[in-house]
Design a protein around this motif. Sequence first.
Motif, short mmCIF file in Angstrom:
data_model
loop_
_atom_site.label_atom_id
_atom_site.label_comp_id
_atom_site.label_asym_id
_atom_site.label_seq_id
_atom_site.Cartn_x
_atom_site.Cartn_y
_atom_site.Cartn_z
N LEU A 16 8.66 -2.03 -6.41
CA LEU A 16 9.10 -2.67 -5.18
C LEU A 16 9.29 -4.17 -5.39
O LEU A 16 10.28 -4.77 -4.96
N CYS A 17 8.33 -4.78 -6.08
CA CYS A 17 8.42 -6.23 -6.31
C CYS A 17 9.61 -6.56 -7.19
O CYS A 17 10.34 -7.52 -6.92
N THR A 18 9.79 -5.80 -8.22
CA THR A 18 10.95 -6.02 -9.09
C THR A 18 12.23 -5.97 -8.27
O THR A 18 13.09 -6.84 -8.36
N LYS A 19 12.29 -4.95 -7.43
CA LYS A 19 13.46 -4.81 -6.58
C LYS A 19 13.66 -6.04 -5.69
O LYS A 19 14.78 -6.49 -5.46
N LEU A 70 0.95 -10.33 -1.16
CA LEU A 70 0.96 -8.88 -0.94
C LEU A 70 1.42 -8.54 0.47
O LEU A 70 2.12 -7.54 0.68
N ILE A 71 1.07 -9.37 1.41
CA ILE A 71 1.51 -9.13 2.79
C ILE A 71 3.01 -9.35 2.91
O ILE A 71 3.71 -8.53 3.50
N GLU A 72 3.49 -10.43 2.32
CA GLU A 72 4.93 -10.68 2.39
C GLU A 72 5.73 -9.56 1.76
O GLU A 72 6.85 -9.28 2.16
N ASN A 73 5.15 -8.95 0.77
CA ASN A 73 5.85 -7.88 0.08
C ASN A 73 5.51 -6.50 0.66
O ASN A 73 5.79 -5.48 0.03
N HIS A 74 4.89 -6.50 1.82
CA HIS A 74 4.62 -5.24 2.53
C HIS A 74 3.73 -4.29 1.75
O HIS A 74 3.90 -3.08 1.83
N LEU A 75 2.81 -4.86 1.00
CA LEU A 75 1.90 -3.99 0.25
C LEU A 75 0.54 -3.93 0.92
O LEU A 75 -0.25 -3.03 0.65
N VAL A 76 0.28 -4.89 1.77
CA VAL A 76 -1.02 -5.00 2.43
C VAL A 76 -0.78 -5.42 3.87
O VAL A 76 0.19 -6.12 4.16
#
Lengths: 157, 157
Positions: A16-19, A70-76
């Motif tokens: 997801l982050c890579t994307k 992590l929050i910005e990336n919707h992981l947490v």
Amino acid sequence: MPGPDIAAQLDAAERLCTKNGTQLTTLRRVVLDLVLRSTAPLTAYQLLDQLKSTRKSAVPPTIYRALDFLIENHLVHRIERLNAFIPCDADHEHADAQFLICHQCGTVTELEDHGVSDALAAAAAARGFTPSRAMVELDGLCATCAPPDTAPPPAHR
Amino acid sequence: MPGPDIAAQLDAAERLCTKNGTQLTTLRRVVLDLVLRSTAPLTAYQLLDQLKSTRKSAVPPTIYRALDFLIENHLVHRIERLNAFIPCDADHEHADAQFLICHQCGTVTELEDHGVSDALAAAAAARGFTPSRAMVELDGLCATCAPPDTAPPPAHR
DNA sequence: ATGCGTATGATATAATATAGAAAGCGTCAT
DNA sequence: ATGACGCTTTCTATATTATATCATACGCAT
């Protein structure tokens, strides 16, 4: 039940982050791993204590920056009521989430209920308000903790 | 516009407390007065600073206890997102409220939207969750602050 | 006057969060 | 290859928000 394969979730996060063009660095990955392993929400300082065992340099900004990422990336997700953090449940594309916080057992359940988000959108629109972020958290008792006749479990499905 | 007659609101608060068998003491009344006078939400420590000018003994527990009382008596709301406090708007019997937080101008609008509360109740019930308290706060831009074509003002009413 | 409930005072500390300056480290255009 | 840039991390300090605990005061019913 340790939940569905943390390694796989970490790998999915990596993709997801890579994307997104962002980097899931080692530090961030370790923090995400800690969040994923916990059944209950963890506070920043609980995470910090755990992190310190493998990374002596960790101090509050360390953990807060990782959590921000992590929050910005919707992981947490951050649970405002608890000042605590839980993994994002979902593959979902993050419309909006709602959280059910059981004050008996402490677990937090993430929902993505369109009835709720539609009602919120309508209420905001009716007042000319343009929402950018919704916080919806219900305190109460989960199905397991509630006295049976107060709250019958949901119809079987 | 200083809002609708603070003295009257204080008197109404007094009557409400009497009805509830609780006491709106001088201290609590002063704190409520401070909250009522502000257009923007105030944090506990902002209130404390103001309170200190008339009550030298005031320390953090002073203000937190007063706020706890006011919240329990439905005279004040806590906005979790801001760690700040606003007066309760309403005569209402407090089903549930929702808050619209404008991050441009800082104002917070209180709603009591049944579409939202019904949707929340339904979502909770569907999962066997028994809610005791709902927190619903939307960040965004109010009608005044939003760029006009992004969010047209509500249909005239 | 005594005891009880409620409110306030007083001290200390806990818990949560951010600011700001500097150093490390890839990478990539020159 | 090198130096300028962007991003991440380190380090130190501090700001902000909140609670625990014990003591004192006050009203009022017995």
